[in-house]
Design an enzyme around this catalytic site. Sequence first.
Site, PDB file in Angstrom:
ATOM      1  N   ASP A 171       0.834  -1.209   0.000  1.00  0.00           N
ATOM      2  CA  ASP A 171       0.000   0.000   0.000  1.00  0.00           C
ATOM      3  C   ASP A 171       0.866   1.256   0.000  1.00  0.00           C
ATOM      4  OD1 ASP A 171      -2.292  -1.535   0.025  1.00  0.00           O
ATOM      5  OD2 ASP A 171      -2.632  -1.346   2.180  1.00  0.00           O
ATOM      6  N   ASP A 174      19.098  -6.747  -8.905  1.00  0.00           N
ATOM      7  CA  ASP A 174      19.328  -7.880  -8.016  1.00  0.00           C
ATOM      8  C   ASP A 174      20.528  -8.662  -8.546  1.00  0.00           C
ATOM      9  OD1 ASP A 174      17.169  -9.295  -5.855  1.00  0.00           O
ATOM     10  OD2 ASP A 174      18.757 -10.592  -6.602  1.00  0.00           O
ATOM     11  N   SER A 175      21.147  -9.435  -7.660  1.00  0.00           N
ATOM     12  CA  SER A 175      22.190 -10.348  -8.130  1.00  0.00           C
ATOM     13  C   SER A 175      21.568 -11.502  -8.904  1.00  0.00           C
ATOM     14  CB  SER A 175      22.995 -10.900  -6.956  1.00  0.00           C
ATOM     15  OG  SER A 175      22.220 -11.834  -6.225  1.00  0.00           O
ATOM     16  N   PHE A 176      20.297 -11.804  -8.600  1.00  0.00           N
ATOM     17  CA  PHE A 176      19.573 -12.959  -9.135  1.00  0.00           C
ATOM     18  C   PHE A 176      20.287 -14.268  -8.794  1.00  0.00           C
ATOM     19  CE2 PHE A 176      18.345  -9.347 -11.863  1.00  0.00           C
ATOM     20  CZ  PHE A 176      16.986  -9.335 -11.593  1.00  0.00           C
ATOM     21  N   TRP A 200      14.024 -10.203  -5.107  1.00  0.00           N
ATOM     22  CA  TRP A 200      13.629 -11.600  -4.923  1.00  0.00           C
ATOM     23  C   TRP A 200      12.873 -12.097  -6.162  1.00  0.00           C
ATOM     24  CZ3 TRP A 200       9.159 -14.261  -2.150  1.00  0.00           C
ATOM     25  CH2 TRP A 200       9.466 -15.597  -1.875  1.00  0.00           C
ATOM     26  N   GLU A 202      14.045  -0.499  -7.762  1.00  0.00           N
ATOM     27  CA  GLU A 202      14.047  -1.344  -6.574  1.00  0.00           C
ATOM     28  C   GLU A 202      15.357  -2.123  -6.564  1.00  0.00           C
ATOM     29  OE1 GLU A 202      11.316  -4.321  -3.888  1.00  0.00           O
ATOM     30  OE2 GLU A 202      10.638  -3.832  -5.911  1.00  0.00           O
ATOM     31  N   GLY A 210      17.086  -5.114  -4.857  1.00  0.00           N
ATOM     32  CA  GLY A 210      16.769  -6.304  -4.076  1.00  0.00           C
ATOM     33  C   GLY A 210      15.327  -6.679  -4.339  1.00  0.00           C
TER      34      GLY A 210
END
Length: 334
Positions: free
Chosen positions: A127, A178-180, A151, A147, A149
Amino acid sequence: MPIKSQTYEFFQPFYDMDEAKKDTPFIAPPQDFIQIFKKRIEWVDPQIKKKTKLLKTMNVEEHAAFMYIQMIKSFVSGVVFNEAEMSVRGWLNHNYQRTQALDLELRKQGKDWTYAGDTMTGWARLDNVYNLLKDVIENGIEGDYIETGVWRGGSSLFAKATMMALDPSSRRVSYVCDSFRGLPPGNQILDKADVGWDGTPYLEVTSEVVANNFIKYGMLDENVVFVKGFFNETMPPLKEKVDRFSIMRLDGDMYESTVDVLYNLYDKLTLGGYVIMDDWLGFPSKTAVEDFFQVHGEDLPDIVAIDDLSAYWKKTKDFKINYERYQKAEYKKL
């Protein structure tokens, strides 16, 4: 676009992902749903006596867009699956995770991990993403969304859904960083809590999985950019490629991951834009933020709590980033 080195990669899955690895979308794009929901509202409204206080403030278009956003929230958080969903009780440094029946209260508060959904972010944090994006769109705060990080990508997906629903003609880019391959080992020299975050297979999600999540929700387009690699490898080159952001959402947990983002990107955040800290109370990322402002001689911004774990602030002042300190890893004021 793609830019690739030995340690990082920037790419647009819309163009650069192998077509054979792309899944089939199963949810229509936002505007298709919004048109369907508008018809439902126009049909049902004459048959009811009154709406709730919140819905009274919305016209039909706004109500339909809100319906779509709430639907996506139920998908990415996993609650749409009801009894087929489970609460995963996060267990770092273990190969297997413990599960129990879905605890809706834990899920709303973001205090469990999802089994079938795409984000651990609770409803209050989702929200918050919606409310802050609505604010920057309505007030003309320019800049992209990032963003760090992600996941499985659920929170980034929700942000993309919000932008597409509230501002269909927008060209804002969504940066998905991300590193993934999970979190880095960490460095206890920076913060004693900056170790033990790696070694959890449940947190290791490939870029193909995340890209296909965008596809299944009908949200993958040319304005989605993946930034692949650990943040100390990706943020310095990303700094040279981006113009400005309206919202930065940091979900790296660790001290090191947080300073990598702040030192490289905070001066790209437009005045009136926001920083969201998914990990605030009890996390080394909070210490990293406090040190960042202290070494620059700046007061900590007005921090607004989102829930028991997370917080955000609004950027009201620009200042010159001491990048030399970052290069020397001198993050704390002596």
